[in-house]
Structures are given as structure tokens and as C-alpha cells.
Design a protein around this motif. Structure first.
Motif, PDB file in Angstrom:
ATOM      1  N   GLU A  79       0.836  -1.205   0.000  1.00  0.00           N
ATOM      2  CA  GLU A  79       0.000   0.000   0.000  1.00  0.00           C
ATOM      3  C   GLU A  79       0.875   1.260   0.000  1.00  0.00           C
ATOM      4  O   GLU A  79       0.550   2.252  -0.646  1.00  0.00           O
ATOM      5  CB  GLU A  79      -0.876  -0.061   1.264  1.00  0.00           C
ATOM      6  N   GLY A  80       1.996   1.191   0.701  1.00  0.00           N
ATOM      7  CA  GLY A  80       2.888   2.344   0.811  1.00  0.00           C
ATOM      8  C   GLY A  80       3.588   2.692  -0.496  1.00  0.00           C
ATOM      9  O   GLY A  80       3.867   3.864  -0.750  1.00  0.00           O
ATOM     10  N   SER A  81       3.856   1.680  -1.329  1.00  0.00           N
ATOM     11  CA  SER A  81       4.544   1.994  -2.586  1.00  0.00           C
ATOM     12  C   SER A  81       3.573   2.601  -3.586  1.00  0.00           C
ATOM     13  O   SER A  81       3.992   3.288  -4.514  1.00  0.00           O
ATOM     14  CB  SER A  81       5.215   0.752  -3.170  1.00  0.00           C
ATOM     15  N   HIS A  82       2.295   2.342  -3.411  1.00  0.00           N
ATOM     16  CA  HIS A  82       1.305   2.928  -4.316  1.00  0.00           C
ATOM     17  C   HIS A  82       0.772   4.255  -3.793  1.00  0.00           C
ATOM     18  O   HIS A  82       0.120   4.990  -4.512  1.00  0.00           O
ATOM     19  CB  HIS A  82       0.150   1.947  -4.554  1.00  0.00           C
ATOM     20  N   ARG A  83       0.991   4.533  -2.524  1.00  0.00           N
ATOM     21  CA  ARG A  83       0.510   5.791  -1.936  1.00  0.00           C
ATOM     22  C   ARG A  83       1.669   6.366  -1.120  1.00  0.00           C
ATOM     23  O   ARG A  83       1.737   6.190   0.104  1.00  0.00           O
ATOM     24  CB  ARG A  83      -0.699   5.517  -1.029  1.00  0.00           C
ATOM     25  N   VAL A  84       2.543   7.071  -1.821  1.00  0.00           N
ATOM     26  CA  VAL A  84       3.793   7.538  -1.204  1.00  0.00           C
ATOM     27  C   VAL A  84       3.487   8.488  -0.032  1.00  0.00           C
ATOM     28  O   VAL A  84       2.708   9.417  -0.174  1.00  0.00           O
ATOM     29  CB  VAL A  84       4.682   8.224  -2.267  1.00  0.00           C
ATOM     30  N   GLY A  85       4.084   8.184   1.126  1.00  0.00           N
ATOM     31  CA  GLY A  85       3.901   9.037   2.309  1.00  0.00           C
ATOM     32  C   GLY A  85       2.637   8.731   3.101  1.00  0.00           C
ATOM     33  O   GLY A  85       2.440   9.259   4.203  1.00  0.00           O
ATOM     34  N   HIS A  86       1.801   7.841   2.562  1.00  0.00           N
ATOM     35  CA  HIS A  86       0.520   7.547   3.229  1.00  0.00           C
ATOM     36  C   HIS A  86       0.713   7.065   4.671  1.00  0.00           C
ATOM     37  O   HIS A  86       0.108   7.596   5.601  1.00  0.00           O
ATOM     38  CB  HIS A  86      -0.237   6.493   2.411  1.00  0.00           C
ATOM     39  N   PHE A  87       1.585   6.066   4.856  1.00  0.00           N
ATOM     40  CA  PHE A  87       1.720   5.496   6.201  1.00  0.00           C
ATOM     41  C   PHE A  87       2.478   6.420   7.156  1.00  0.00           C
ATOM     42  O   PHE A  87       2.278   6.335   8.372  1.00  0.00           O
ATOM     43  CB  PHE A  87       2.362   4.108   6.141  1.00  0.00           C
ATOM     44  N   ASP A  88       3.337   7.295   6.619  1.00  0.00           N
ATOM     45  CA  ASP A  88       3.948   8.314   7.497  1.00  0.00           C
ATOM     46  C   ASP A  88       2.828   9.198   8.056  1.00  0.00           C
ATOM     47  O   ASP A  88       2.824   9.544   9.241  1.00  0.00           O
ATOM     48  CB  ASP A  88       4.957   9.172   6.715  1.00  0.00           C
ATOM     49  N   GLY A  89       1.880   9.532   7.186  1.00  0.00           N
ATOM     50  CA  GLY A  89       0.723  10.333   7.617  1.00  0.00           C
ATOM     51  C   GLY A  89      -0.124   9.593   8.640  1.00  0.00           C
ATOM     52  O   GLY A  89      -0.595  10.183   9.617  1.00  0.00           O
ATOM     53  N   VAL A  90      -0.290   8.283   8.430  1.00  0.00           N
ATOM     54  CA  VAL A  90      -1.102   7.482   9.365  1.00  0.00           C
ATOM     55  C   VAL A  90      -0.435   7.410  10.742  1.00  0.00           C
ATOM     56  O   VAL A  90      -1.066   7.677  11.765  1.00  0.00           O
ATOM     57  CB  VAL A  90      -1.349   6.050   8.801  1.00  0.00           C
ATOM     58  N   VAL A  91       0.853   7.053  10.778  1.00  0.00           N
ATOM     59  CA  VAL A  91       1.494   6.919  12.104  1.00  0.00           C
ATOM     60  C   VAL A  91       1.623   8.283  12.783  1.00  0.00           C
ATOM     61  O   VAL A  91       1.569   8.375  14.012  1.00  0.00           O
ATOM     62  CB  VAL A  91       2.854   6.164  12.074  1.00  0.00           C
ATOM     63  N   THR A  92       1.751   9.338  11.990  1.00  0.00           N
ATOM     64  CA  THR A  92       1.823  10.674  12.594  1.00  0.00           C
ATOM     65  C   THR A  92       0.492  11.025  13.261  1.00  0.00           C
ATOM     66  O   THR A  92       0.465  11.436  14.422  1.00  0.00           O
ATOM     67  CB  THR A  92       2.190  11.743  11.532  1.00  0.00           C
ATOM     68  N   VAL A  93      -0.617  10.833  12.545  1.00  0.00           N
ATOM     69  CA  VAL A  93      -1.901  11.230  13.146  1.00  0.00           C
ATOM     70  C   VAL A  93      -2.230  10.332  14.336  1.00  0.00           C
ATOM     71  O   VAL A  93      -2.707  10.811  15.375  1.00  0.00           O
ATOM     72  CB  VAL A  93      -3.058  11.243  12.106  1.00  0.00           C
ATOM     73  N   VAL A  94      -1.953   9.033  14.206  1.00  0.00           N
ATOM     74  CA  VAL A  94      -2.296   8.122  15.306  1.00  0.00           C
ATOM     75  C   VAL A  94      -1.460   8.461  16.545  1.00  0.00           C
ATOM     76  O   VAL A  94      -1.972   8.475  17.669  1.00  0.00           O
ATOM     77  CB  VAL A  94      -2.136   6.644  14.864  1.00  0.00           C
TER      78      VAL A  94
END
Ligand code: AMP
Length: 273
Positions: free
Chosen positions: A106-121
Motif C-alpha cells: 500500500e505504501g509503494s502505491h501511496r507515497v507518504g501515506h503510512f507516514d501520515g497514518v502513524v503521525t496522526v495516530v
């Protein structure tokens, strides 16, 4: 249910269910599970701009505030937290990085997505200081990364996983499903069919083959990735002794859909002994 805009109105120690709203029965199942653990259940709704790759997807993200309040109240939340962006992201907030597992699938198709997820969580956890937090298996890679975040930075926080809630034809409930037209909605069942066929396979090799075969039979579905991974480390599964999960993602007419299912496959070719 009490609705609050600021965390200052909430005590520490809740069971927490973070969401981005557009609530459905999948979210409701999380609130119900939370309420079975605790009489203090905080649901939050915050559409996190940091986890969207482009402003169009953020803009198109469904927003159904009145229905959300009803669903949260009727399924067990005792408090609904609707933070302002300035509460979550003050000028000096710390950005978090999800690490290498945040960059695959999922992260390779949505660059920066999981950085955004762990930041908000992590911002939500820092502000609210829950005792337990519940996340859906529907977003399996997200669940993996949040468990990792909790292990490293929130050692006293218990992360609870909840099973995926599905429509009667198997499609996993998702806030994005309301963007599917009737034809796309029918085509979307290919995802569940591919996962079930993989689960009914004998070997890892056969499961990988049938997932691709079945997904390619639906011309409207554009597969991004399908793989069988080890649940414990997200590496590509090669052994039958570790817990395995098939993960799949693709597009239907501009709507991104993801799903996953537990597998129990052999690493051997049938008859090869
Ligand atoms: P979201 O609002 O999409 O960010 O999701 C909030 C939480 O609901 C996450 O922990 C998701 O994994 C979970 N969730 C979303 N869809 C489902 C579903 N169909 N079944 C169970 N949990 C879900």
C-alpha cells in the motif's frame, strides 16, 4: 454520547476508536467491541490530510456528519471527539515515519501515506492517552504499523484487532464503496472471490496463481498488487509454519479498494514428496 471538540474535555484511560468518519457497520463493530471492553469509549472523527497523497482524493473523501453521530451513539461510543486541525497539528508537531514496511505494498502505491497514518495516530494517542485502542483488520498493513508504533512508543497501550465486516456478497465495507456505481459495485465482488479462491488453494504457489487469474477475469478491476505475506513481519510468505495473509489492492473506476484474508497454505507442491 457526549460530543466534544477538544481533548481537554476527555479524561485519560478510555478505549479508543479513531476513524475518518463516513461511518458504516464496520466502524460500528469497532465501537461495539470497544464498549464490551469498557464503559468509557471515545470515537474520533478526523479526516487526516497528511495521509492523502493528493488533494483531490482528500476532497472526494465522503463526509456524512449527521449519520456518523447516530452510528457512533447507537453502537456504543460514549464520547465522540471531533478535533480541529489545529489541535492535532499545532505548528510544532512532530512528524513520524513508518519505516520500510510503510514503503511496500500500500505504501509503494501511496507515497507518504503510512507516514501520515502513524503521525496522526501518535498525535491522537499523545493527546488522548487511551488505555486500549481498536483497529480493523480491513487495513492490515496499517494495523501492523500501528502495532509496531505502540511497541516502540506506547508500551502500556493495548492494541486490539477487530475482524473485517463484509456485505452479504463478501465486499469489505469501506467508506469509499459509496463512490462505486452499480456496475462497479458488482465488479468489486471479484476481490472477495479472488481471496476465497486463494484460501481454498493447497499451496502458496497455487494461491498466488488463482488470485491473479480471478482478478484478471474482471476487466473493470485494475489490480495494483496481490501477495501472500507473513503476518508477523510482512515478508513474502514462503513457509506454511508462519501465519499467512493474502493482501490485495486495486482500482475500480478511480476508486481504490483493498482487502485481505487469513490463509493456511502449504509451501510444498502437491505430490512432490
Ligand atoms: P477509517 O475511517 O477508514 O480510517 O477506518 C477507521 C477504522 O475502521 C480502522 O481501524 C479501519 O481498519 C476500520 N474499518 C474500516 N472498514 C472496516 C470494516 N469493513 N470492518 C472492520 N473494520 C473496518
Amino acid at each position: 454520547m457526549k460530543i466534544v471538540n477538544s481533548v481537554a474535555e476527555l479524561d485519560d484511560g478510555c478505549t479508543f476508536v479513531p476513524t475518518m468518519g463516513a461511518l458504516h457497520a464496520g466502524h460500528a463493530s469497532l465501537f461495539t467491541a470497544a464498549r464490551s471492553q469498557s464503559d468509557f469509549v471515545v470515537a474520533s472523527i478526523f479526516v487526516n490530510p497528511l495521509q492523502f497523497e493528493n488533494s483531490k482524493d482528500l476532497e472526494l473523501y465522503p463526509r456524512t456528519p449527521e449519520r456518523d453521530i447516530e452510528i457512533a451513539r447507537d453502537s456504543g461510543a460514549t464520547h465522540l471527539w471531533l478535533p480541529q486541525q489545529s489541535e492535532i497539528y499545532p505548528d510544532n508537531f512532530t512528524k513520524r515515519f513508518a519505516g520500510p514496511i510503510g514503503e511496500i505494498f500500500e505504501g509503494s502505491h501511496r507515497v507518504g501515506h503510512f507516514d501520515g497514518v502513524v503521525t496522526v495516530v501518535s498525535r491522537l494517542f499523545d493527546l488522548l492517552r487511551p488505555t486500549k485502542a481498536i483497529f480493523g483488520e480491513k487495513d492490515f498493513q496499517q494495523l501492523f504499523l500501528i502495532r509496531k508504533l505502540a511497541k516502540s512508543s506506547y508500551k502500556d497501550l493495548e492494541i486490539i484487532a477487530a475482524p473485517t465486516v463484509r456485505e452479504s456478497d463478501g465486499l469489505a465495507l469501506s467508506s469509499r464503496n459509496i463512490r462505486l456505481n452499480k456496475t462497479d459495485r458488482e465488479a468489486a465482488t471479484v476481490i472477495f472471490k479472488a481471496l476465497v479462491a486463494a484460501k481454498n488453494s493447497q499451496t502458496l504457489e497455487e494461491a498466488r496463481r488463482v488470485i491473479f487469474e480471478i482478478s484478471s477475469q474482471e476487466p473493470l478491476f485494475k489490480l495494483d498488487y496481490a501477495e501472500i505475506i507473513n503476518e508477523g513481519n510482512f515478508a513474502i510468505a514462503t513457509q506454511s509454519t508462519l501465519k499467512q495473509r493474502a493482501i490485495i489492492a486495486g482500482w475500480l473506476n478511480g476508486v481504490r479498494l483493498i482487502d485481505n484474508m487469513e490463509m493456511n497454505l502449504s509451501s510444498e507442491t502437491p505430490g512432490a514428496r
